[in-house]
Design an enzyme around this catalytic site. Structure first.
Site, PDB file in Angstrom:
ATOM      1  N   GLY A   9      -4.911  -4.384  -6.963  1.00 56.44           N
ATOM      2  CA  GLY A   9      -4.409  -3.055  -6.587  1.00 56.44           C
ATOM      3  C   GLY A   9      -3.600  -3.145  -5.298  1.00 56.44           C
ATOM      4  O   GLY A   9      -3.636  -2.241  -4.460  1.00 56.44           O
ATOM      5  N   ASP A  35      -1.397  -6.593  -9.045  1.00 54.19           N
ATOM      6  CA  ASP A  35      -1.441  -5.198  -9.488  1.00 54.19           C
ATOM      7  C   ASP A  35      -1.091  -5.171 -10.966  1.00 54.19           C
ATOM      8  O   ASP A  35      -0.726  -6.198 -11.546  1.00 54.19           O
ATOM      9  CB  ASP A  35      -0.466  -4.332  -8.653  1.00 54.19           C
ATOM     10  CG  ASP A  35      -0.981  -2.895  -8.509  1.00 54.19           C
ATOM     11  OD1 ASP A  35      -1.191  -2.243  -9.557  1.00 54.19           O
ATOM     12  OD2 ASP A  35      -1.194  -2.438  -7.386  1.00 54.19           O
ATOM     13  N   ILE A  36      -1.171  -3.988 -11.550  1.00 55.40           N
ATOM     14  CA  ILE A  36      -0.908  -3.847 -12.981  1.00 55.40           C
ATOM     15  C   ILE A  36       0.594  -3.896 -13.287  1.00 55.40           C
ATOM     16  O   ILE A  36       1.009  -4.167 -14.393  1.00 55.40           O
ATOM     17  CB  ILE A  36      -1.542  -2.532 -13.520  1.00 55.40           C
ATOM     18  CG1 ILE A  36      -1.443  -2.373 -15.025  1.00 55.40           C
ATOM     19  CG2 ILE A  36      -0.966  -1.311 -12.843  1.00 55.40           C
ATOM     20  CD1 ILE A  36      -2.588  -2.993 -15.741  1.00 55.40           C
ATOM     21  N   ASP A  53      -4.549  -6.998 -14.944  1.00 50.30           N
ATOM     22  CA  ASP A  53      -5.155  -5.755 -15.402  1.00 50.30           C
ATOM     23  C   ASP A  53      -6.615  -5.803 -14.960  1.00 50.30           C
ATOM     24  O   ASP A  53      -7.402  -6.588 -15.486  1.00 50.30           O
ATOM     25  CB  ASP A  53      -5.039  -5.669 -16.934  1.00 50.30           C
ATOM     26  CG  ASP A  53      -5.737  -4.422 -17.471  1.00 50.30           C
ATOM     27  OD1 ASP A  53      -6.338  -3.675 -16.667  1.00 50.30           O
ATOM     28  OD2 ASP A  53      -5.670  -4.208 -18.700  1.00 50.30           O
ATOM     29  N   TYR A 143     -14.179  10.950 -10.300  1.00 44.22           N
ATOM     30  CA  TYR A 143     -13.952   9.913  -9.280  1.00 44.22           C
ATOM     31  C   TYR A 143     -15.203   9.726  -8.431  1.00 44.22           C
ATOM     32  O   TYR A 143     -15.661   8.593  -8.203  1.00 44.22           O
ATOM     33  CB  TYR A 143     -12.756  10.357  -8.425  1.00 44.22           C
ATOM     34  CG  TYR A 143     -12.458   9.487  -7.232  1.00 44.22           C
ATOM     35  CD1 TYR A 143     -12.041   8.171  -7.381  1.00 44.22           C
ATOM     36  CD2 TYR A 143     -12.555  10.001  -5.937  1.00 44.22           C
ATOM     37  CE1 TYR A 143     -11.735   7.393  -6.276  1.00 44.22           C
ATOM     38  CE2 TYR A 143     -12.249   9.230  -4.827  1.00 44.22           C
ATOM     39  CZ  TYR A 143     -11.848   7.921  -5.001  1.00 44.22           C
ATOM     40  OH  TYR A 143     -11.554   7.152  -3.908  1.00 44.22           O
ATOM     41  N   LYS A 147     -17.693   6.459  -7.983  1.00 43.97           N
ATOM     42  CA  LYS A 147     -17.950   5.829  -6.687  1.00 43.97           C
ATOM     43  C   LYS A 147     -19.453   5.808  -6.402  1.00 43.97           C
ATOM     44  O   LYS A 147     -19.980   4.848  -5.839  1.00 43.97           O
ATOM     45  CB  LYS A 147     -17.194   6.560  -5.575  1.00 43.97           C
ATOM     46  CG  LYS A 147     -15.685   6.344  -5.631  1.00 43.97           C
ATOM     47  CD  LYS A 147     -15.323   4.871  -5.382  1.00 43.97           C
ATOM     48  CE  LYS A 147     -13.837   4.605  -5.468  1.00 43.97           C
ATOM     49  NZ  LYS A 147     -13.502   3.182  -5.349  1.00 43.97           N
ATOM     50  N   ILE A 173      -6.878   8.952   3.785  1.00 49.62           N
ATOM     51  CA  ILE A 173      -6.158   7.973   4.604  1.00 49.62           C
ATOM     52  C   ILE A 173      -4.696   8.399   4.768  1.00 49.62           C
ATOM     53  O   ILE A 173      -4.000   8.658   3.780  1.00 49.62           O
ATOM     54  CB  ILE A 173      -6.211   6.563   3.952  1.00 49.62           C
ATOM     55  CG1 ILE A 173      -7.651   6.159   3.602  1.00 49.62           C
ATOM     56  CG2 ILE A 173      -5.540   5.525   4.853  1.00 49.62           C
ATOM     57  CD1 ILE A 173      -8.557   5.882   4.758  1.00 49.62           C
TER      58      ILE A 173
HETATM   59  N1  SER Z   1      -8.455  10.105  -0.846  1.00 48.65           N
HETATM   60  C1  SER Z   1      -9.329  10.232  -1.973  1.00 48.65           C
HETATM   61  C2  SER Z   1      -8.949  11.374  -2.831  1.00 48.65           C
HETATM   62  O1  SER Z   1      -8.465  12.346  -2.300  1.00 48.65           O
HETATM   63  C3  SER Z   1     -10.747  10.397  -1.518  1.00 48.65           C
HETATM   64  O2  SER Z   1     -11.329   9.161  -1.360  1.00 48.65           O
HETATM   65  O3  SER Z   1      -9.166  11.336  -3.994  1.00 48.65           O
END
Ligand code: SER
Length: 317
Positions: A9, A35-36, A53, A143, A147, A173
């Site tokens: 990635g 990466d893919i 992949d 998601y 996690k 981030i």
């Molecule tokens: N930045 C991510 C998101 O917004 C959260 O880990 O999905």
């Protein structure tokens, strides 16, 4: 013996900058980016690059053997907003890629794994302010579910099979090199691009939505620090809470207006509002600070200054 790294990635928002940093530290020949697809030419042209992949065990294993890899950073994932559109794809990608890497470590093909978790592991029943390391976790996004189970598996592989796996619960981030894709915290990156290009931004979250955030330089520092810390210092093998700053769309807009006084923000919350509302507003990361000396450097105004400067250059404005 030198460290031989594979980043899966590597074309993404964090993967790309991690690739550049790790190449600086360990040398171009010791860091394989993958990466893919070839969708980030700066990364592709910066050193060894392979198409992998992440959902295909054989494709990861072949690359690990070809380059004698001992450490894998698994940065491929489908984020929160896209995950709600493609739940099964998000589940398959985020969990199968993790199993492949953990199983390579269990079978001793590799020695060390970095796997990022997220503030998305928390949910509406989690305390919203200064969210502790150990607390109620009932994520409501696909998601977040991937996690959370990923964290459990990391701990399981560490305890049952001695796998050296390390992780961080990244907040949103903020960075200028590579755009994020499909996340709920992405507004805090888009806003800077639009401020520089158009002096206006329509925000998909409401003005008072507070979320934990971190500047990319701090995120990379945390990632390198946790991976180079002594094995004995890493007491948590699921994933560490990590905090930098917290702000709302209204506050980031005010910070931008210090540099671009006529910048205008409007609000049009969409389906991502519900996701943001289910997440913590701020994070207690005492344990990371204690165990491996984590400390962030960038506050909101420092981030704004850097983002506007870098994007101004990028767009030639
Ligand atoms: N930045 C991510 C998101 O917004 C959260 O880990 O999905």
């Amino acid at each position: 013996m030198s460290t031989r790294i594979l980043i899966i990635g590597a074309c993404g928002q964090i993967g790309s900058e991690l690739t550049f940093k790790l190449r600086e530290i360990y040398g171009d020949d010791n860091v394989v980016a993958s990466d893919i697809s070839y969708n980030n030419l700066e990364v592709v042209n910066s050193g060894i690059f392979e198409i992998i992949d992440a959902m295909d065990y054989a494709s990861v294993k072949v690359c690990v053997e070809k380059y004698n890899i001992d450490t894998v950073y698994l940065m491929a994932a489908m984020l929160s907003a896209t995950g709600e559109k493609y739940p099964m794809k998000a589940w398959d990608l985020n969990t199968s890629s993790l199993f492949h890497v953990l199983n390579l470590a269990k079978s001793k093909f590799i020695k060390k794994v970095f796997w990022p978790s997220s503030i998305a592991v928390f949910g509406p029943s989690t305390p919203k302010k200064e969210t502790p390391q150990y607390t109620t976790m009932e994520p409501t996004t696909v998601y977040g579910i991937t996690k959370q189970v990923g964290e459990r598996w990391c701990e399981y592989y560490n305890q049952k099979y001695g796998v050296d796996v390390r992780g961080i619960r990244y907040p949103g981030i903020i960075s200028w090199k590579t755009l994020p894709g499909g996340g709920t915290t992405d507004y805090a990156v888009e806003i800077y691009h639009e401020a520089v290009k158009n002096k206006a931004y329509e925000c998909f979250l409401s003005e008072d939505t507070a979320l934990p955030m971190l500047f990319m330089d701090d995120a990379i520092k945390a990632t390198v620090d946790i991976m180079t810390a002594d094995n004995d210092d890493i007491k948590i093998r699921s994933s560490y809470n990590l905090a930098g700053i917290t702000f709302t769309p209204k506050e980031i807009a005010a910070s931008i207006q210090k540099y671009i006084p006529d910048f205008k923000i409007t609000y049009k919350p969409d389906f991502r509002q519900e996701i943001a509302d289910s997440w913590p507003q701020s994070i207690d990361d005492t344990t990371a600070r204690k165990d491996w000396n984590w400390k962030h450097d960038f506050d909101l105004d420092a981030i704004t200054k850097e983002m506007l400067m870098q994007l101004g250059e990028k767009y030639n404005i």
